[in-house]
Design a protein around this motif. Structure first.
Motif, PDB file in Angstrom:
ATOM      1  N   UNK A  12      55.970  15.909  37.339  1.00 28.15           N
ATOM      2  CA  UNK A  12      55.917  17.177  36.594  1.00 28.15           C
ATOM      3  C   UNK A  12      55.968  16.858  35.107  1.00 28.15           C
ATOM      4  N   UNK A  13      55.649  17.865  34.310  1.00 32.07           N
ATOM      5  CA  UNK A  13      55.898  17.751  32.878  1.00 32.07           C
ATOM      6  C   UNK A  13      57.225  18.445  32.615  1.00 32.07           C
ATOM      7  N   UNK A  14      58.005  17.900  31.713  1.00 33.05           N
ATOM      8  CA  UNK A  14      59.360  18.446  31.548  1.00 33.05           C
ATOM      9  C   UNK A  14      59.364  19.851  30.955  1.00 33.05           C
ATOM     10  N   UNK A  15      58.235  20.333  30.481  1.00 33.70           N
ATOM     11  CA  UNK A  15      58.202  21.701  29.950  1.00 33.70           C
ATOM     12  C   UNK A  15      57.467  22.655  30.869  1.00 33.70           C
TER      13      UNK A  15
ATOM     14  N   UNK B  69      45.178  22.296  30.004  1.00 34.06           N
ATOM     15  CA  UNK B  69      46.380  22.730  30.732  1.00 34.06           C
ATOM     16  C   UNK B  69      47.122  23.757  29.877  1.00 34.06           C
ATOM     17  N   UNK B  70      47.954  24.536  30.560  1.00 34.55           N
ATOM     18  CA  UNK B  70      48.543  25.736  29.970  1.00 34.55           C
ATOM     19  C   UNK B  70      49.151  25.515  28.591  1.00 34.55           C
ATOM     20  N   UNK B  71      50.011  24.497  28.486  1.00 35.86           N
ATOM     21  CA  UNK B  71      50.741  24.294  27.233  1.00 35.86           C
ATOM     22  C   UNK B  71      49.775  24.052  26.066  1.00 35.86           C
ATOM     23  N   UNK B  72      48.729  23.283  26.373  1.00 38.66           N
ATOM     24  CA  UNK B  72      47.762  22.967  25.332  1.00 38.66           C
ATOM     25  C   UNK B  72      47.013  24.228  24.886  1.00 38.66           C
ATOM     26  N   UNK B  73      46.675  25.098  25.852  1.00 34.29           N
ATOM     27  CA  UNK B  73      46.032  26.368  25.503  1.00 34.29           C
ATOM     28  C   UNK B  73      46.938  27.206  24.611  1.00 34.29           C
ATOM     29  N   UNK B  74      48.229  27.298  24.994  1.00 33.82           N
ATOM     30  CA  UNK B  74      49.149  28.168  24.255  1.00 33.82           C
ATOM     31  C   UNK B  74      49.339  27.664  22.829  1.00 33.82           C
TER      32      UNK B  74
ATOM     33  N   UNK C 163      57.444  29.735  27.443  1.00 33.55           N
ATOM     34  CA  UNK C 163      56.087  30.141  27.069  1.00 33.55           C
ATOM     35  C   UNK C 163      55.102  29.789  28.185  1.00 33.55           C
ATOM     36  N   UNK C 164      55.291  28.598  28.757  1.00 34.22           N
ATOM     37  CA  UNK C 164      54.410  28.189  29.855  1.00 34.22           C
ATOM     38  C   UNK C 164      54.557  29.121  31.053  1.00 34.22           C
ATOM     39  N   UNK C 165      55.821  29.509  31.336  1.00 38.52           N
ATOM     40  CA  UNK C 165      56.052  30.390  32.479  1.00 38.52           C
ATOM     41  C   UNK C 165      55.392  31.746  32.257  1.00 38.52           C
TER      42      UNK C 165
ATOM     43  N   UNK D 136      48.058  36.646  23.984  1.00 42.05           N
ATOM     44  CA  UNK D 136      49.211  37.542  23.991  1.00 42.05           C
ATOM     45  C   UNK D 136      50.506  36.743  23.819  1.00 42.05           C
ATOM     46  N   UNK D 137      50.603  35.623  24.528  1.00 46.10           N
ATOM     47  CA  UNK D 137      51.814  34.796  24.429  1.00 46.10           C
ATOM     48  C   UNK D 137      51.979  34.275  23.006  1.00 46.10           C
TER      49      UNK D 137
END
Lengths: 498, 248
Positions: free
Chosen positions: A206-209, A37-42, A267-269, A280-281
């Motif tokens: 949802x996740x809070x972030x 999931x996105x946060x983990x990738x970032x 960052x997730x957005x 890039x992020x």
């Protein structure tokens, strides 16, 4: 002659794609993992880029691993060295001690397992329940307890993981005495926002972030009875890694307390809503200017194609070389026939992701377990069709062969296999097509292939990324279809094609 | 010379062959005659070693047919099935030479043998390149005879070889087949239910009924000195144009 050709092709595949010779077996390599999931990738990317500051280290990324079970097993087997985990997940899913809050005790229990964690990165990515703003105003919903006002009228969608976690829906339901009844649907987490936005459901988890919280008009319901545990993000690694790379570990620990929920949402957005790439992020966050431009699409597709072909091709070669003899053996005795057909049938009933997970303790993560799983999956069609093809041969032809004085082996080689070849080839074709589809799941255990962009795309809810994997996979299936038409001209004797 | 010594066979409690005692002389054509279910095809397969007797034994010259000797004895016999039993994935030439190739004959030896036999069965060389599905019924049987005779066996067994053919082709092939047998000078055993065919081919005729040998002798012996009422009944049951008398 034909079998020789197959062997040569098989070894060509092997050499072309470098076999198992991954760079991780050479020199000082650190492998960073992430979940899908996105946060983990970032966060994985941020960790990887920080490590890359040290030129003596080769940094490998194994991103998009499919779930806590898989990624923790990979860490235990030292297939990866470090990843970002959440304290709640550690206590609930890894230690299986829900309610363990004491940090020192947590650290101690992990050290007993040969693991360790950093201090929190600074944000708590906990589960939360959310409703649309208009819906919350209409029904005066502020807290999770308020949901009970709706009775069983609310339409609810939760992710598969949330539905089954011990700290997920089952205990939440008990804790709050919720009465949603049968209106609870399970779906992939990346789809629940679409669903609530399109007014197909009213309540989601949802996740809070979540980056989407920034823009989607959602009301987060207050956890008024303190149900959800804390999910502080921490760096998780093995004691071995800390011992072998003390400097790298020190450097990574500079990430401690550098984040908060707002920053993480942002960052997730950037990924989920603004379509920026994870590298890039990460480099923007680390203030090092733009990274090398993202791989061109063509190069990316080509790399995934090679990985996918390796997975499908090598596993298929093994399915053929094991499946055909098994199919032949099954025709030689009733007992063997039953054993073999039941065994290969059973293999097929194991869900493909489950099979991948079963193989991790034996083979770790990456290409090898994926090959083994695809090989096992590919067996059934080959075995069954070989058996079928041989059983269906006109018994008079078998008599004819025995009357000539051919030996058992000569009869199999010269008469039975050629006569069964149309069936056998149909089995191999089925096996190949199944393999092309199933191999997309291999990305969940870090084996790459077309599944990698699909998994990333699902995490980002980004169709164009999904297409990068899905379209070539479909094309490959079409190409395989025509390729087998061509192969049948070579393999099936002319006399049978008249 | 083939000798069948007190052979019994049953399938699922049903007796198929009951105390068969026969011997067949070399270089003659022998007919196994009988209605369907009489056991004639079972007996032929047993001689080929495709079925084992429950009791008794079968001898080819001085050698006993057993599961372990079957492979080698099979190479001393040729076998032709009703529709030829040709392998559809091999062309006529590959069918004919298959066994010789696995035995390591040189291509020159194989070519010589093909040239000899193609003369005997009067086939066109072009037929050799065709696959079974491209051959007529008569061509298939000639190719099957070539295959059966290829290793120059002492014995050729045929199971209703003409049964699947049209009457006209059948009649002309009967004549040819008989002259082929005369040229080859082999011990031939042929299974049929057709009286005319039995009379036309057989130096000896063996009439089987419910798994037993009713009579074994020349056709004229069966006709003029029947040992059992069923012999006469069987022979008269197949009417010829003569029997129809004034109806034509």
């Amino acid at each position: 002659m034909k079998s020789l050709l197959l062997i040569v092709m098989g070894s060509l595949f092997w050499n072309l794609f470098g076999g198992f010779g991954h760079p991780c077996f050479a020199g000082e390599t650190v492998t960073v993992g992430s979940k899908n999931f996105t946060e983990s990738y970032i966060l994985g990317e941020i960790v990887a880029q920080l490590l890359e500051d040290d030129p003596s280290l080769t940094v490998q990324r194994k991103f998009g691993l499919g779930g806590t079970g898989i990624i923790y097993e990979a860490l235990r087997k030292e297939e990866i060295d470090i990843y970002v985990e959440y304290t709640g997940t550690i206590t609930e899913n890894i230690l299986k001690e829900p309610g363990l809050k004491d940090r020192a005790l947590l650290q101690k229990k992990l050290e007993d397992l040969g693991m360790t964690i950093s201090a929190p990165l600074g944000f708590n990515n906990t589960y939360a329940l959310a409703v649309r703003k208009d819906f919350s105003e209409q029904h005066h919903l502020k807290t999770i307890s308020d949901l009970n006002k709706l009775g069983d009228q609310a339409r609810v969608a939760f992710s598969f993981e949330f539905m089954s976690r011990s700290d997920g829906y089952p205990s939440l339901k008990k804790h709050y005495g919720l009465t949603f009844g049968k209106n609870v649907k399970s779906m992939d987490h990346s789809l629940v926002y679409e669903a609530i936005q399109n007014n197909q459901v009213d309540v989601i988890e949802v996740y809070s972030t979540d980056g989407k919280l920034e823009t989607f008009d959602l009301e987060i319901l207050k956890d008024d009875k303190n149900f959800f545990p804390t999910y502080d993000a921490v760096l998780m690694t093995s004691l071995n890694f800390v011992k072998n790379h003390p400097l790298a570990w020190e450097k990574l620990r500079t990430l401690e307390n550098q984040f908060d929920e707002k920053l993480m949402q942002h960052l997730n957005a950037e990924a989920d809503l603004n379509g920026k790439s994870f590298p890039a992020i990460a480099s923007t966050y680390l203030e090092r200017g733009a990274p090398d431009e993202v791989e061109a699409i063509f190069k990316r597709v080509w790399r995934r194609t090679k990985e996918h072909l390796l997975l499908v091709g090598v596993s298929l070669v093994f399915s053929i070389f094991v499946g055909i003899p098994m199919g032949i053996l099954a025709t030689r005795s009733k007992l063997w026939g039953q054993v073999i057909l039941i065994f290969s049938g059973l293999l097929q009933t194991i869900p493909s992701l489950a099979l991948l997970v079963f193989l991790i303790p034996l083979f770790g993560i990456g290409t090898l377990p994926a090959l083994v799983a695809l090989f096992l999956y590919g067996l059934l069609p080959v075995v069954v069709n070989t058996h079928e093809g041989m059983v269906r041969i006109d018994p008079r032809l078998l008599e004819s062969a025995r009357s000539l004085g051919l030996s058992d082996w000569q009869r199999i080689r010269l008469i039975e296999l050629p006569l069964a070849s149309p069936n056998i080839l149909a089995g191999v074709r089925t096996s190949a097509i199944i393999g092309i589809g199933t191999a997309t799941l291999a990305a969940l255990i870090g084996a790459g292939g077309y599944g990698a962009p699909i998994v990333t795309g699902l995490a980002l809810n980004d169709l164009s990324t999904i297409y990068i994997g899905a379209i070539p996979a479909a094309l490959m299936a079409v190409v395989a279809h025509f390729l087998f038409g061509f192969i049948s001209q070579i393999v099936i004797p002319k006399g049978l094609r008249l | 010379m083939i000798r069948i010594d007190s052979v019994y066979k049953s399938f699922n409690q049903t007796v198929v062959l009951n105390d068969i005692q026969l011997s067949f002389a070399p270089k003659k054509t022998h007919i196994l005659l009988g209605a369907s279910g009489s056991g004639k095809s079972t007996l032929l397969k047993m001689i080929m070693g495709l079925i084992s007797p429950d009791q008794g034994s079968i001898w080819l010259d001085q050698e006993k047919m057993t599961p372990s000797s079957q492979r080698l004895l099979a190479q001393k016999m040729g076998y032709v099935l009703q529709d030829g039993g040709l392998f559809p994935h091999l062309n006529a030439r590959q069918n004919i030479a298959l066994m010789a190739e696995t035995l390591g004959w040189s291509s020159q030896q194989i070519q010589n043998r093909i040239d000899e036999l193609i003369e005997v069965v009067s086939l066109d060389h072009l037929v050799l390149g065709k696959f079974p599905r491209q051959l007529s019924g008569g061509e298939k049987q000639r190719v099957a005879v070539m295959r059966a005779a290829f290793l120059n066996p002492n014995v050729i067994l045929l199971d209703e070889p003409l049964g699947a053919l049209d009457p006209l082709i059948r009649s002309s092939l009967q004549k040819e087949l008989r002259s082929i047998f005369e040229k080859l000078q082999k011990l031939v055993i042929m299974v049929t239910h057709d009286i005319g065919e039995a009379a036309f081919f057989g130096h000896t005729v063996t009439l089987l009924y419910q798994g037993r040998v009713l009579q074994h002798g020349s056709f004229s012996e069966l006709l003029h000195a029947p040992t059992h009422p069923y012999v006469t009944e069987f022979i008269q049951a197949q009417r010829t144009l003569h029997d129809l008398g004034d109806k034509i």
